[in-house]
Design an enzyme around this catalytic site. Structure first.
Site, PDB file in Angstrom:
ATOM      1  N   ASP A  10      38.182  45.157  43.107  1.00 38.65           N
ATOM      2  CA  ASP A  10      38.534  43.092  42.877  1.00 38.65           C
ATOM      3  C   ASP A  10      38.742  43.296  44.227  1.00 38.65           C
ATOM      4  OD1 ASP A  10      40.053  40.900  44.257  1.00 38.65           O
ATOM      5  OD2 ASP A  10      41.901  41.331  42.390  1.00 38.65           O
TER       6      ASP A  10
ATOM      7  N   LYS B 294      37.983  33.428  51.382  1.00 38.24           N
ATOM      8  CA  LYS B 294      38.771  34.318  52.181  1.00 38.24           C
ATOM      9  C   LYS B 294      37.750  35.009  53.080  1.00 38.24           C
ATOM     10  CE  LYS B 294      41.455  35.166  48.600  1.00 38.24           C
ATOM     11  NZ  LYS B 294      42.692  35.079  48.152  1.00 38.24           N
TER      12      LYS B 294
ATOM     13  N   HIS C 182      47.270  41.327  41.066  1.00 43.46           N
ATOM     14  CA  HIS C 182      47.189  39.533  41.477  1.00 43.46           C
ATOM     15  C   HIS C 182      46.572  38.931  39.749  1.00 43.46           C
ATOM     16  CE1 HIS C 182      45.284  35.561  42.104  1.00 43.46           C
ATOM     17  NE2 HIS C 182      45.655  35.327  43.441  1.00 43.46           N
TER      18      HIS C 182
ATOM     19  N   CYS D 205      51.099  35.003  43.269  1.00 41.65           N
ATOM     20  CA  CYS D 205      50.591  34.972  42.142  1.00 41.65           C
ATOM     21  C   CYS D 205      50.881  36.698  42.021  1.00 41.65           C
ATOM     22  CB  CYS D 205      48.978  35.081  42.511  1.00 41.65           C
ATOM     23  SG  CYS D 205      48.916  33.136  42.855  1.00 41.65           S
TER      24      CYS D 205
ATOM     25  N   GLN E  92      40.726  40.760  49.090  1.00 43.21           N
ATOM     26  CA  GLN E  92      41.286  40.943  50.005  1.00 43.21           C
ATOM     27  C   GLN E  92      40.487  42.341  51.141  1.00 43.21           C
ATOM     28  OE1 GLN E  92      43.577  39.460  51.619  1.00 43.21           O
ATOM     29  NE2 GLN E  92      44.236  37.948  49.263  1.00 43.21           N
TER      30      GLN E  92
HETATM   31  N1  PMP Z   1      42.667  38.978  43.493  1.00 38.91           N
HETATM   32  C1  PMP Z   1      43.381  39.066  44.942  1.00 38.91           C
HETATM   33  C2  PMP Z   1      43.666  40.441  45.160  1.00 38.91           C
HETATM   34  C3  PMP Z   1      43.589  37.839  45.735  1.00 38.91           C
HETATM   35  O1  PMP Z   1      44.333  37.821  46.808  1.00 38.91           O
HETATM   36  C4  PMP Z   1      43.106  36.683  44.567  1.00 38.91           C
HETATM   37  C5  PMP Z   1      43.768  35.527  45.800  1.00 38.91           C
HETATM   38  N2  PMP Z   1      44.799  35.262  46.332  1.00 38.91           N
HETATM   39  C6  PMP Z   1      42.626  36.524  43.882  1.00 38.91           C
HETATM   40  C7  PMP Z   1      41.835  37.868  42.995  1.00 38.91           C
HETATM   41  C8  PMP Z   1      41.986  35.166  43.231  1.00 38.91           C
HETATM   42  O2  PMP Z   1      41.386  34.737  44.354  1.00 38.91           O
HETATM   43  P1  PMP Z   1      40.343  32.615  44.079  1.00 38.91           P
HETATM   44  O3  PMP Z   1      41.716  32.503  43.713  1.00 38.91           O
HETATM   45  O4  PMP Z   1      40.149  33.040  45.227  1.00 38.91           O
HETATM   46  O5  PMP Z   1      39.383  32.789  42.856  1.00 38.91           O
END
Ligand code: PMP
Length: 416
Positions: free
Chosen positions: A210, A236, A133, A374, A213
């Site tokens: 990270d 999440k 991401h 993203c 998910q």
């Molecule tokens: N890493 C991953 C794998 C994600 O799916 C996301 C959110 N889609 C993020 C980072 C960023 O998370 P946040 O917007 O809650 O900071």
């Protein structure tokens, strides 16, 4: 057995019509809905306990401080951290990763000639994977560029599986830190993070996971994974927005310099010099989002009140059913077909733009995500503009999966 109907009563937002159709919410990888208990916990805090923490001697301040620190302990227990001080509350995954990239940057040898100067140490600095991401890519990339270093990227195959042979080779180049997604938010691939941590540790390289998910779907044990850092977002995992966390092994958090400066994170301050507070406060400058932290604690308690193995099986059933039914569609191409996958399905249909498909099924009450999620480099890797992504949570039902697939079939017919 999970009683999904009972669980859904905890989520009033799901019980509504959009465009005259019952809402089918399949955008859980972007954010999950919040159960009543979480909403009520946050409300209760503002009704009865609201106060700035760690600062006051009076009743409310002490009560709020105790509640906040209790929430930290709950998070620590939830992911099996050794100590509560290894949990830093942040706004979420993105802030946790920016914190790490900034702090690691301060550990690098300074550029000769100061900022904008020359890098005398041309070693690679950070290793990420091809499926990150932007949150786990851009902060590191910017930090690496400021130091004229190298960003190493572990490639993946056409199924969305990382190449561990290449990973091993890249580790030998000596990056200072490795940062990898536990589960890809586009492909659903579950990466073999435990093995990858072990491999990196053979070269004494710390690993950031990270977990944005993964934390809602699987029990996380940071000691078993042996990762040096684990980051996640509350929103999440059924908790409010604006709260998340960074787990770090105490020895690493002690070594890293603070990320933001201000109140609370200091020990003593004079015009000449400042000394910093102990862990975890060293990394929590300013007034935190106390109400959301308490909501996060309640979300954890909500998840713990369910049998997590049953939740896992239920979510897996939803995924398998979606894949099976979608496979019948002519011209469908799944993006991400790893054997080890979870939580979501990403796809495109020949002759149909993902955005058009998403817009049409929205009118049928079905909420999915379309676009690059993203993760633009993933789109480039597969040579596509974007995907349609349906992502599941514990309150989704097999009937909803059916409605979703029917909507996709109908929309595809209309658009082709
Ligand atoms: N890493 C991953 C794998 C994600 O799916 C996301 C959110 N889609 C993020 C980072 C960023 O998370 P946040 O917007 O809650 O900071």
């Amino acid at each position: 057995m999970l009683n999904i109907n009972e669980i859904r009563k905890q989520f009033p937002v799901l019980d509504q019509q959009v465009y005259g159709k019952p809402l089918v919410y399949l955008d859980n990888a972007a954010t999950t809905q919040k159960p009543l208990c979480v909403i009520e916990r946050e409300r209760d805090y503002y009704l009865h306990e609201n106060c700035n923490i760690h600062r006051g001697v009076h009743y409310l301040s002490q009560k709020a401080t105790e509640a906040y620190e209790h929430a930290r302990q709950t998070v620590a227990d939830f992911i099996h951290a050794k100590e509560a001080k290894e949990i830093i509350f942040t706004r979420g995954t993105t802030e946790s990763l920016n914190l790490l990239a900034t702090s690691f940057e301060h550990l690098l040898p300074p550029l000769r000639g100061g900022q904008g100067g020359v890098n005398t140490d041309s070693q690679p600095i950070v290793l990420v994977t091809a499926m990150e991401h932007h949150s786990n890519l851009v902060p590191w990339q910017q930090m690496v560029q400021r130091h004229q270093g190298k960003l190493l990227v572990v490639p993946m195959d056409d199924h969305g599986v990382l190449d561990l042979e290449q990973y091993e080779k890249l580790l030998k180049e000596g990056p200072k830190v490795v940062s990898i997604a536990h589960i890809s938010n586009v492909l659903g691939t579950i990466n073999p993070v435990k093995e990858m941590v072990k491999m990196a540790h053979q070269y004494d390289i710390p690993v950031v996971i990270d977990g944005a998910q993964s934390i809602a779907h699987y029990s996380i044990d940071v000691q078993d994974l042996d990762c040096d850092f684990f980051v996640f977002s509350g929103h999440k995992m059924y908790a409010p927005m604006g709260i998340g966390g960074l787990y770090g092994k105490a020895e690493w958090l002690e070594k890293l310099p603070p990320y933001q400066f201000g109140g609370e994170m200091v020990d003593t301050v004079s015009f000449e010099k400042t000394t910093f507070n102990v862990l975890p406060y060293k990394f929590e400058a300013g007034t935190p989002n106390v109400g959301a932290a308490l909501g996060l604690e309640t979300a954890i308690q909500f998840m713990q009140s369910l049998d997590r193995k049953e939740v896992e099986e239920h979510e897996n059933q939803l995924l398998q059913s979606a894949i099976e039914q979608l496979s019948e569609i002519d011209g469908i191409r799944f993006i991400g077909e790893a054997e080890q996958r979870s939580g979501l399905v990403s796809f495109i249909i020949k002759g149909v733009h993902p955005y058009d498909l998403g817009t049409l099924i929205d009118k049928m009450g079905v909420a999915v995500r379309t676009g690059h999620h993203c993760a633009e480099p993933v789109m480039t890797r597969f040579g596509i503009p974007g995907t349609v992504r349906a992502s599941f949570a514990l309150y989704n039902t097999l009937e909803e999966v059916e409605i979703f697939v029917k909507a996709v079939k109908k929309a595809a017919m209309m658009l082709r």
